[in-house]
Design an enzyme around this catalytic site. Structure first.
Site, short mmCIF file in Angstrom:
data_model
loop_
_atom_site.label_atom_id
_atom_site.label_comp_id
_atom_site.label_asym_id
_atom_site.label_seq_id
_atom_site.Cartn_x
_atom_site.Cartn_y
_atom_site.Cartn_z
N ARG A 10 89.98 -3.86 25.93
CA ARG A 10 90.12 -2.43 25.58
C ARG A 10 91.40 -2.18 24.80
NH1 ARG A 10 89.46 2.20 29.98
NH2 ARG A 10 91.07 1.07 31.14
N ARG B 237 96.45 -0.95 27.37
CA ARG B 237 96.99 -0.29 28.56
C ARG B 237 97.61 -1.30 29.52
NH1 ARG B 237 92.49 3.96 30.61
NH2 ARG B 237 93.34 3.21 32.61
N ARG C 140 88.11 11.50 42.20
CA ARG C 140 88.06 10.07 42.51
C ARG C 140 88.12 9.81 44.01
NH1 ARG C 140 90.42 8.15 37.25
NH2 ARG C 140 90.37 5.89 37.20
N LYS D 276 83.47 5.66 30.54
CA LYS D 276 83.57 7.12 30.73
C LYS D 276 84.33 7.77 29.57
CE LYS D 276 85.66 6.74 34.70
NZ LYS D 276 85.73 5.26 34.70
N ARG E 53 91.99 -2.05 40.85
CA ARG E 53 91.33 -0.78 40.51
C ARG E 53 89.85 -0.80 40.91
NH1 ARG E 53 92.56 -0.78 34.64
NH2 ARG E 53 91.51 1.21 34.48
P1 ADP Z 1 86.49 4.03 31.28
O1 ADP Z 1 86.97 5.32 30.69
O2 ADP Z 1 85.26 4.20 32.13
O3 ADP Z 1 87.57 3.27 32.01
P2 ADP Z 1 86.33 3.13 28.49
O4 ADP Z 1 85.55 4.23 27.86
O5 ADP Z 1 87.79 3.12 28.25
O6 ADP Z 1 86.01 3.08 30.10
O7 ADP Z 1 85.66 1.74 28.01
C1 ADP Z 1 86.21 0.49 28.43
C2 ADP Z 1 86.08 -0.51 27.26
O8 ADP Z 1 84.70 -0.81 27.04
C3 ADP Z 1 86.62 -0.01 25.93
O9 ADP Z 1 87.27 -1.08 25.27
C4 ADP Z 1 85.37 0.42 25.16
O10 ADP Z 1 85.55 0.25 23.74
C5 ADP Z 1 84.32 -0.54 25.69
N1 ADP Z 1 82.99 0.06 25.75
C6 ADP Z 1 82.66 1.30 26.21
N2 ADP Z 1 81.32 1.51 26.13
C7 ADP Z 1 80.79 0.36 25.64
C8 ADP Z 1 79.45 -0.08 25.34
N3 ADP Z 1 78.40 0.70 25.55
N4 ADP Z 1 79.30 -1.34 24.85
C9 ADP Z 1 80.37 -2.13 24.67
N5 ADP Z 1 81.64 -1.79 24.91
C10 ADP Z 1 81.85 -0.56 25.41
P1 AMP Z 2 91.86 6.22 34.00
O1 AMP Z 2 92.43 6.50 32.66
O2 AMP Z 2 90.83 7.24 34.41
O3 AMP Z 2 91.36 4.80 34.14
O4 AMP Z 2 93.06 6.40 35.04
C1 AMP Z 2 94.21 5.58 34.97
C2 AMP Z 2 95.03 5.73 36.26
O5 AMP Z 2 95.49 7.08 36.41
C3 AMP Z 2 94.27 5.43 37.56
O6 AMP Z 2 94.20 4.04 37.87
C4 AMP Z 2 95.13 6.22 38.57
O7 AMP Z 2 96.34 5.55 38.88
C5 AMP Z 2 95.48 7.48 37.77
N1 AMP Z 2 94.44 8.52 37.96
C6 AMP Z 2 93.60 9.01 37.01
N2 AMP Z 2 92.78 9.94 37.54
C7 AMP Z 2 93.10 10.03 38.86
C8 AMP Z 2 92.60 10.76 39.96
N3 AMP Z 2 91.57 11.64 39.82
N4 AMP Z 2 93.18 10.61 41.18
C9 AMP Z 2 94.20 9.76 41.35
N5 AMP Z 2 94.71 8.98 40.36
C10 AMP Z 2 94.17 9.12 39.12
#
Ligand code: ADP
Ligand code: AMP
Length: 218
Positions: free
Chosen positions: A127, A160, A88, A13, A171
């Site tokens: 990541r 992270r 969420r 995302k 999660r």
């Molecule tokens: P989210 O925001 O949904 O938690 P991220 O955008 O942070 O996910 O992506 C999670 C990990 O996957 C990151 O390390 C990112 O670089 C990697 N990633 C995202 N999209 C792709 C893809 N299409 N192919 C391979 N790796 C990806």
């Molecule tokens: P994310 O960066 O979206 O993976 O979010 C990291 C963490 O932030 C989550 O695991 C939650 O603890 C908190 N968080 C982010 N967005 C929300 C939401 N909409 N509602 C509740 N907690 C959230």
């Protein structure tokens, strides 16, 4: 365009939000990024959120909803936005529906990124995020030129705290229990567009743009 991204943690995302927000010329609003920035400076919001985040749990709805309501009232969200990580829970989705209506607007589409747990775990375990610009990288799947340094801005990359395996499992559980019901919620509202999140970052972006442009045209 007023857009929402949904999908499990690690679906991509944040990665896609940067490109989609650039394409549609709208701000990217990530509740996770806002919480992390507040945790980093130990603000009262950060203090409230930290323990929930560390455990892989959701920050309580009341705190999260108030924060998003403020953010959406900001002048740079007047002409659209891309919400990443919010809503969420069903109560958050209902609050968002009320907020957009109160502002005299409506959502255009909700884009769901679909990916199975095995690939999610693989993506989250490698990541890395840039301290400078927030760009997300991966140690194997999307490497910067120089290890540990962001190609986009030269910032330092960090891992992270909530990406350790036990927290990732929690999660995913939270996603299934509390967030997955939003897929039906937005399907019933005729806003849902689902795409496959496999393949290269560019190919997922192209799929996302296509789905959202089709949604906007209907
Ligand atoms: P989210 O925001 O949904 O938690 P991220 O955008 O942070 O996910 O992506 C999670 C990990 O996957 C990151 O390390 C990112 O670089 C990697 N990633 C995202 N999209 C792709 C893809 N299409 N192919 C391979 N790796 C990806
Ligand atoms: P994310 O960066 O979206 O993976 O979010 C990291 C963490 O932030 C989550 O695991 C939650 O603890 C908190 N968080 C982010 N967005 C929300 C939401 N909409 N509602 C509740 N907690 C959230």
């Amino acid at each position: 365009m007023r857009l929402v991204l949904v999908g499990p943690p690690g679906a991509g995302k944040g990665t896609q939000a940067k490109f989609l927000a650039y394409h549609f010329k709208i701000p990217h609003i990530s509740t996770g990024d806002i919480f992390r920035a507040n945790v980093a400076v130990k603000s009262s919001l950060g203090v409230k959120a930290k323990n929930f985040m560390d455990a892989g749990d959701l920050v309580p709805d009341a705190v999260t909803i108030a924060m998003v309501r403020d953010r959406l009232a900001h002048h740079n969200a007047k002409r659209g936005y891309l919400l990443d990580g919010f809503p969420r829970t069903v109560p958050q989705a209902e609050a968002l529906t009320n907020t957009v209506t109160d502002l005299g607007t409506q959502l255009d589409a909700v884009l769901e990124l679909r990916l199975d747990d095995e690939e999610v775990v693989r993506r989250l375990s490698g990541r890395r995020t840039c301290h400078g610009c927030g760009r997300v990288w991966h140690t194997e799947l999307d490497k910067p030129e120089v290890e540990g340094i962001c190609d986009a801005c030269g910032g330092e990359l960090f891992q992270r705290d909530d990406d350790e395996p036990e927290t990732v499992r929690r999660r995913l559980e939270v996603y299934r229990e509390q967030t997955a019901p939003l897929v039906d919620y937005y399907a019933d509202a005729h806003l849902l567009r689902t795409i496959d999140a496999y393949g290269s970052v560019d190919s997922v972006t192209a799929r996302g743009i296509d789905a959202l442009e089709q949604a906007a045209a209907t």
